[in-house]
Write a protein that holds these residues in place. Structure first.
Motif, PDB file in Angstrom:
ATOM      1  N   GLY A   2      37.748  55.676  49.474  1.00 31.27           N
ATOM      2  CA  GLY A   2      38.726  56.675  49.045  1.00 31.27           C
ATOM      3  C   GLY A   2      40.083  56.145  48.632  1.00 31.27           C
ATOM      4  N   HIS A   3      40.259  54.827  48.626  1.00 25.78           N
ATOM      5  CA  HIS A   3      41.542  54.256  48.223  1.00 25.78           C
ATOM      6  C   HIS A   3      41.541  53.963  46.721  1.00 25.78           C
ATOM      7  N   ARG A   4      42.696  53.608  46.179  1.00 27.03           N
ATOM      8  CA  ARG A   4      42.839  53.535  44.720  1.00 27.03           C
ATOM      9  C   ARG A   4      43.141  52.116  44.242  1.00 27.03           C
ATOM     10  N   LEU A   5      42.381  51.704  43.244  1.00 21.19           N
ATOM     11  CA  LEU A   5      42.566  50.376  42.654  1.00 21.19           C
ATOM     12  C   LEU A   5      43.719  50.401  41.663  1.00 21.19           C
ATOM     13  N   VAL A   6      44.582  49.390  41.767  1.00 19.48           N
ATOM     14  CA  VAL A   6      45.658  49.220  40.794  1.00 19.48           C
ATOM     15  C   VAL A   6      45.347  48.056  39.858  1.00 19.48           C
ATOM     16  N   ALA A   7      44.954  46.909  40.428  1.00 19.82           N
ATOM     17  CA  ALA A   7      44.684  45.728  39.599  1.00 19.82           C
ATOM     18  C   ALA A   7      43.703  44.816  40.309  1.00 19.82           C
ATOM     19  N   ASP A   8      42.860  44.173  39.510  1.00 21.60           N
ATOM     20  CA  ASP A   8      41.933  43.173  40.033  1.00 21.60           C
ATOM     21  C   ASP A   8      42.104  41.882  39.243  1.00 21.60           C
ATOM     22  N   ALA A  51      48.226  46.270  36.472  1.00 20.81           N
ATOM     23  CA  ALA A  51      47.206  45.417  35.866  1.00 20.81           C
ATOM     24  C   ALA A  51      47.568  45.140  34.417  1.00 20.81           C
ATOM     25  N   PRO A  52      47.225  43.965  33.897  1.00 25.48           N
ATOM     26  CA  PRO A  52      47.363  43.739  32.456  1.00 25.48           C
ATOM     27  C   PRO A  52      46.530  44.767  31.692  1.00 25.48           C
ATOM     28  N   ASP A  53      46.988  45.149  30.520  1.00 24.60           N
ATOM     29  CA  ASP A  53      46.299  46.180  29.745  1.00 24.60           C
ATOM     30  C   ASP A  53      44.829  45.837  29.504  1.00 24.60           C
ATOM     31  N   LEU A  54      44.544  44.556  29.318  1.00 29.76           N
ATOM     32  CA  LEU A  54      43.182  44.142  28.978  1.00 29.76           C
ATOM     33  C   LEU A  54      42.178  44.451  30.081  1.00 29.76           C
ATOM     34  N   ILE A  55      42.600  44.374  31.337  1.00 25.54           N
ATOM     35  CA  ILE A  55      41.654  44.548  32.453  1.00 25.54           C
ATOM     36  C   ILE A  55      41.993  45.751  33.328  1.00 25.54           C
ATOM     37  N   ARG A  56      42.758  46.685  32.805  1.00 27.39           N
ATOM     38  CA  ARG A  56      43.138  47.859  33.599  1.00 27.39           C
ATOM     39  C   ARG A  56      41.905  48.678  33.967  1.00 27.39           C
ATOM     40  N   HIS A  57      41.802  49.061  35.238  1.00 27.17           N
ATOM     41  CA  HIS A  57      40.719  49.873  35.804  1.00 27.17           C
ATOM     42  C   HIS A  57      39.395  49.109  35.914  1.00 27.17           C
ATOM     43  N   LEU A  58      39.407  47.812  35.605  1.00 30.14           N
ATOM     44  CA  LEU A  58      38.173  47.026  35.660  1.00 30.14           C
ATOM     45  C   LEU A  58      38.130  46.189  36.930  1.00 30.14           C
ATOM     46  N   LEU A  59      36.904  45.965  37.422  1.00 33.50           N
ATOM     47  CA  LEU A  59      36.682  45.190  38.637  1.00 33.50           C
ATOM     48  C   LEU A  59      35.518  44.246  38.383  1.00 33.50           C
ATOM     49  N   GLU A  60      35.686  42.963  38.767  1.00 34.03           N
ATOM     50  CA  GLU A  60      34.625  41.973  38.559  1.00 34.03           C
ATOM     51  C   GLU A  60      33.907  41.696  39.876  1.00 34.03           C
ATOM     52  N   ILE A  61      32.605  41.958  39.876  1.00 34.26           N
ATOM     53  CA  ILE A  61      31.782  41.710  41.054  1.00 34.26           C
ATOM     54  C   ILE A  61      30.749  40.650  40.692  1.00 34.26           C
ATOM     55  N   ARG A  62      30.794  39.515  41.391  1.00 41.40           N
ATOM     56  CA  ARG A  62      29.838  38.445  41.092  1.00 41.40           C
ATOM     57  C   ARG A  62      28.396  38.917  41.316  1.00 41.40           C
ATOM     58  N   GLY A  63      27.545  38.663  40.340  1.00 41.98           N
ATOM     59  CA  GLY A  63      26.165  39.101  40.405  1.00 41.98           C
ATOM     60  C   GLY A  63      25.924  40.400  39.665  1.00 41.98           C
ATOM     61  N   ILE A  64      26.977  41.222  39.512  1.00 45.59           N
ATOM     62  CA  ILE A  64      26.873  42.484  38.765  1.00 45.59           C
ATOM     63  C   ILE A  64      27.620  42.382  37.443  1.00 45.59           C
TER      64      ILE A  64
END
Length: 312
Positions: free
Chosen positions: A171-177, A194-207
């Motif tokens: 339930g918490h909110r992502l700002v930058a990854d 977050a930089p505009d290029l990766i805003r709202h994006l999250l990198e998960i290894r394997g996915i």
């Protein structure tokens, strides 16, 4: 620090350029300070801050109207220098002819808006302070946890993004990854985004790359957040002595601001998301004056003192 010109002000505040566009030079605005040239209208230019935006309101223009024709021309010529980034006229007032002519000669953009002068000054200052604030980038993740901006740092592969995903699911909110752009808006105030290029994006290894807003909804993200706490994840070291009471507070310095830092050892079986949630809540309680570690220390000292008195 990003560059700001009169074009940015026109776009942000819906201001109109009232002089000749071909003659205008869009100079960089170096400071967030706004000048209302009242003394200059009276003819005192000894300490004229030409590098600031010059804001002309009803007071300045009413005084200007009482001047002689020669003084009117002189004031506007001296007001428009090659260092002046812009002259803004508030309240929708008509710009004087002498101002237009002088501004065209020196390339100063003259902008007009309908806001009241005080409100215009306040909004311009806020906008410029945000855009001209010192900025840096740090490798990490920024999460809004119970209203606290928590920046998670650590070496590559330690589990920052996976922990962030778990926190978002709770339930918490992502700002930058991966990369957090940090700017110091005021003394003691650090804001991350977050930089505009990766805003709202999250990198998960394997996915791979996932879009948090698409998967979890708009309530799972936010564009920026003030940073209050830093948590550094590191691989558990059996030889290292970790803090078990929380009496010693560690800090890191970013620009001129000290941020509270907590070092969390990582090993299989530890639920980092829950631990970070508790760390954020405990940090919030400390800011409210409730410190569990200090309360325990006081109780322990009381028990020791009572035991010594009984021995006597």
């Amino acid at each position: 620090m990003s560059e700001v010109t009169a074009k940015d002000l026109m776009k942000e505040f819906n201001l109109d350029l009232v002089n000749d566009e071909e003659s205008v030079t869009y100079r960089s605005i170096p400071t967030s300070d706004i000048s209302r040239p009242g003394m200059e209208m009276a003819g005192y230019f000894t300490y004229y801050p030409a590098e600031r935006i010059q804001l002309l309101g009803k007071t300045e223009m009413s005084f200007y109207d009482k001047l002689s024709e020669a003084d009117k021309k002189d004031r506007m010529e001296r007001l428009c220098t090659y260092d002046t980034p812009a002259i803004v006229i508030s309240r929708g007032m008509e710009p004087p002819k002498d101002l237009i002519e002088s501004a065209n000669r020196t390339g100063v953009p003259v902008l007009a808006g309908n806001l009241k002068t005080t409100r215009m000054s306040s909004q311009l200052t806020t906008f410029l302070e945000s855009r001209l604030a010192p900025m840096t980038a740090i490798h990490g993740v920024l999460i809004d946890i119970y209203g606290i901006g928590v920046m998670i740092t650590g070496s590559s592969g330690v589990g920052k993004s996976e922990t962030a995903l778990d926190l978002v699911r709770r339930g918490h909110r992502l700002v930058a990854d991966d990369s957090v752009e940090i700017r110091q808006e005021h003394d003691g105030v650090l804001v991350g985004q977050a930089p505009d290029l990766i805003r709202h994006l999250l990198e998960i290894r394997g996915i791979g790359i996932i879009n948090v807003m698409t998967l979890f909804g708009a309530g799972a993200v936010r564009n920026f957040k003030r940073i209050g706490l830093t948590i550094d994840l590191e691989t558990w070291d059996q030889k290292k002595q970790y803090d078990r009471l929380g009496l010693d507070e560690e800090t890191i310095k970013i620009f001129d601001t000290d941020l509270t830092k907590i070092t969390l050892p990582v090993r299989p079986g530890r639920n980092l998301a829950v631990i970070i949630e508790v760390a954020a809540m405990n940090f919030r309680l400390k800011r409210m004056g409730i410190n569990a570690a200090e309360q325990f220390s006081e109780r322990l000292n009381t028990v020791i003192e009572d035991g010594e008195q009984e021995d006597f």
